[in-house]
Design a protein around this motif. Structure first.
Motif, mmCIF file in Angstrom:
data_model
loop_
_atom_site.group_PDB
_atom_site.id
_atom_site.type_symbol
_atom_site.label_atom_id
_atom_site.label_comp_id
_atom_site.label_asym_id
_atom_site.label_seq_id
_atom_site.Cartn_x
_atom_site.Cartn_y
_atom_site.Cartn_z
ATOM 1 N N LEU A 29 0.790 -1.070 -0.075
ATOM 2 C CA LEU A 29 -0.176 -0.316 0.039
ATOM 3 C C LEU A 29 1.420 1.139 0.346
ATOM 4 N N ASN A 30 0.468 2.456 -0.866
ATOM 5 C CA ASN A 30 1.340 3.334 -1.172
ATOM 6 C C ASN A 30 0.522 4.679 -1.168
ATOM 7 N N GLU A 31 -1.019 4.633 -1.175
ATOM 8 C CA GLU A 31 -1.519 6.326 -1.235
ATOM 9 C C GLU A 31 -0.658 7.031 0.361
ATOM 10 N N PHE A 32 -0.596 6.354 0.991
ATOM 11 C CA PHE A 32 0.097 7.050 2.040
ATOM 12 C C PHE A 32 1.111 8.809 1.819
ATOM 13 N N ILE A 33 1.966 8.067 0.876
ATOM 14 C CA ILE A 33 2.478 8.439 0.651
ATOM 15 C C ILE A 33 2.462 10.142 0.496
ATOM 16 N N LYS A 34 1.208 10.276 -0.367
ATOM 17 C CA LYS A 34 0.733 11.978 -0.568
ATOM 18 C C LYS A 34 0.821 12.866 0.435
ATOM 19 N N ASN A 35 0.207 11.529 1.651
ATOM 20 C CA ASN A 35 0.070 12.675 3.333
ATOM 21 C C ASN A 35 0.929 12.921 3.913
ATOM 22 N N GLU A 36 2.468 12.745 3.346
ATOM 23 C CA GLU A 36 3.292 12.609 3.936
ATOM 24 C C GLU A 36 3.475 14.292 5.160
ATOM 25 N N LYS A 37 2.661 14.905 4.054
ATOM 26 C CA LYS A 37 3.073 16.211 4.920
ATOM 27 C C LYS A 37 2.124 16.107 6.556
ATOM 28 N N PHE A 38 0.623 15.568 6.554
ATOM 29 C CA PHE A 38 -0.484 15.655 7.333
ATOM 30 C C PHE A 38 0.593 14.532 8.415
ATOM 31 N N ILE A 39 1.332 13.362 8.305
ATOM 32 C CA ILE A 39 1.107 12.394 8.717
ATOM 33 C C ILE A 39 2.560 13.525 9.669
ATOM 34 N N ARG A 40 3.862 13.893 9.071
ATOM 35 C CA ARG A 40 4.884 14.877 9.905
ATOM 36 C C ARG A 40 3.733 15.787 11.061
ATOM 37 N N ILE A 73 -0.985 6.726 9.663
ATOM 38 C CA ILE A 73 -1.307 6.966 11.029
ATOM 39 C C ILE A 73 -2.133 6.274 11.972
ATOM 40 N N PRO A 74 -2.298 5.095 12.369
ATOM 41 C CA PRO A 74 -2.707 4.247 13.062
ATOM 42 C C PRO A 74 -3.966 4.275 13.393
ATOM 43 N N PHE A 75 -4.791 3.706 12.993
ATOM 44 C CA PHE A 75 -6.261 3.836 13.644
ATOM 45 C C PHE A 75 -6.549 5.266 13.530
ATOM 46 N N ILE A 76 -5.889 5.692 12.407
ATOM 47 C CA ILE A 76 -6.873 6.534 11.968
ATOM 48 C C ILE A 76 -7.159 7.083 10.571
ATOM 49 N N ASP A 77 -8.262 7.398 10.407
ATOM 50 C CA ASP A 77 -9.100 7.502 9.134
ATOM 51 C C ASP A 77 -8.696 9.236 8.886
ATOM 52 N N PHE A 78 -9.715 8.974 7.552
ATOM 53 C CA PHE A 78 -9.178 10.734 7.172
ATOM 54 C C PHE A 78 -10.785 11.221 7.908
ATOM 55 N N ASN A 79 -11.823 10.833 8.465
ATOM 56 C CA ASN A 79 -12.455 11.756 9.217
ATOM 57 C C ASN A 79 -11.996 11.652 10.230
ATOM 58 N N SER A 80 -11.489 11.023 11.385
ATOM 59 C CA SER A 80 -11.153 11.203 12.523
ATOM 60 C C SER A 80 -9.402 12.316 12.506
ATOM 61 N N LEU A 81 -8.905 12.059 11.599
ATOM 62 C CA LEU A 81 -7.697 13.094 11.353
ATOM 63 C C LEU A 81 -7.915 14.926 11.263
ATOM 64 N N ASN A 87 -7.008 21.714 8.566
ATOM 65 C CA ASN A 87 -6.547 21.835 6.379
ATOM 66 C C ASN A 87 -6.935 20.646 6.561
ATOM 67 N N VAL A 88 -7.415 19.233 6.866
ATOM 68 C CA VAL A 88 -7.537 17.829 6.772
ATOM 69 C C VAL A 88 -8.465 18.480 6.200
ATOM 70 N N GLN A 89 -9.423 18.170 5.021
ATOM 71 C CA GLN A 89 -10.620 18.076 4.651
ATOM 72 C C GLN A 89 -11.091 17.422 3.355
ATOM 73 N N ARG A 90 -10.973 15.760 3.787
ATOM 74 C CA ARG A 90 -11.673 14.726 3.574
ATOM 75 C C ARG A 90 -11.867 13.608 4.445
ATOM 76 N N ASN A 91 -12.996 13.084 4.091
ATOM 77 C CA ASN A 91 -14.222 12.252 5.066
ATOM 78 C C ASN A 91 -14.100 10.794 4.533
ATOM 79 N N ASP A 92 -13.197 9.864 4.246
ATOM 80 C CA ASP A 92 -13.077 8.524 4.071
ATOM 81 C C ASP A 92 -13.268 7.979 5.664
ATOM 82 N N SER A 93 -14.142 6.820 5.674
ATOM 83 C CA SER A 93 -13.998 6.558 6.912
ATOM 84 C C SER A 93 -13.249 4.634 7.135
#
Length: 219
Positions: A29-40, A73-81, A87-93
């Motif tokens: 799985l590699n989609e999280f790579i696009k989320n690096e700035k929010f991970i940091r 981020i372990p056990f965190i979806d975009f709704n939680s994030l 500035n996180v405006q995505r609603n995946d659950s």
């Protein structure tokens, strides 16, 4: 001190180049790579300033396609994030994340993450035949690579206690400990995996099980 985010990203570079995964038709799985700035940003706000004081780790299996496989981020979806960061405006659950975040909200995110570090045995998730594929299904030599990276993470965190979140994680932790690693670390009794907990008929009982366990660690 080594950086936990860099540890994850470097491990991704290592594991995605393991030819045997391709032979097994397993996709990394590699989609999280696009989320690096929010991970940091998440680690900057919730983890980095607390990590030297955190003595308890909650440990899952590996990221899934719809939750941590996207956010990183372990056990965190975009709704939680979206509740944890601006500035996180995505609603995946994702169901596991919905349950786990309900536990976090009981304590408040700042308090929870100042006491608990959440991770997985394997930082990176897998997919096979369009389904989640777990690290314990992989060949033994790949599992050893994963275990080595897990131990590298634990050297950074240096916990006193690890709480397994499933029978398979408990089995892996006991295997690692039986081989002379994780000395001085208590492997606490396991909690059920958040996916199981997210089933409607299980939710209340499992929420109470999590609360009873964590109340002694979150002060």
């Amino acid at each position: 001190m080594d950086n936990l985010v860099d540890n994850m990203l470097n491990f991704y570079d290592e594991i995605r180049n393991v030819n045997q995964l391709k032979q097994e038709n397993v996709t990394v799985l590699n989609e999280f790579i696009k989320n690096e700035k929010f991970i940091r940003k998440f680690y900057e706000e919730y983890i980095d300033n607390n990590i030297v004081d955190i003595k308890v780790v909650m440990c899952g299996i590996n990221p899934g396609r719809y939750g941590a496989g996207k956010t990183g981020i372990p056990f965190i979806d975009f709704n939680s994030l979206s509740e944890l960061l601006l500035n996180v405006q995505r609603n995946d659950s994702e169901r596991s994340a919905e349950f786990f975040y309900s536990v976090i909200k009981k304590y408040g995110a700042k308090k929870f993450y100042s006491n608990i570090y959440v991770t997985n045995i394997c930082s990176i998730g897998f997919e096979k035949e369009s389904k989640n594929y777990n690290y314990y299904q992989l060949p033994e030599n790949i599992k050893e690579i994963i275990n080595t990276n897990f131990l590298d993470k634990m050297k950074i965190v240096n916990p006193n206690v690890i709480i397994p979140l499933s029978k398979d994680v408990e089995k892996t932790l006991k295997y690692i400990k039986s081989n002379g690693k994780l000395e001085g670390v208590l492997i606490d009794s396991r909690l059920n995996h958040p996916y199981f907990c997210s089933i409607k008929t299980n939710w209340e009982k499992e929420f109470n099980n999590y609360s009873n366990k964590l109340d002694k660690y979150i002060l």
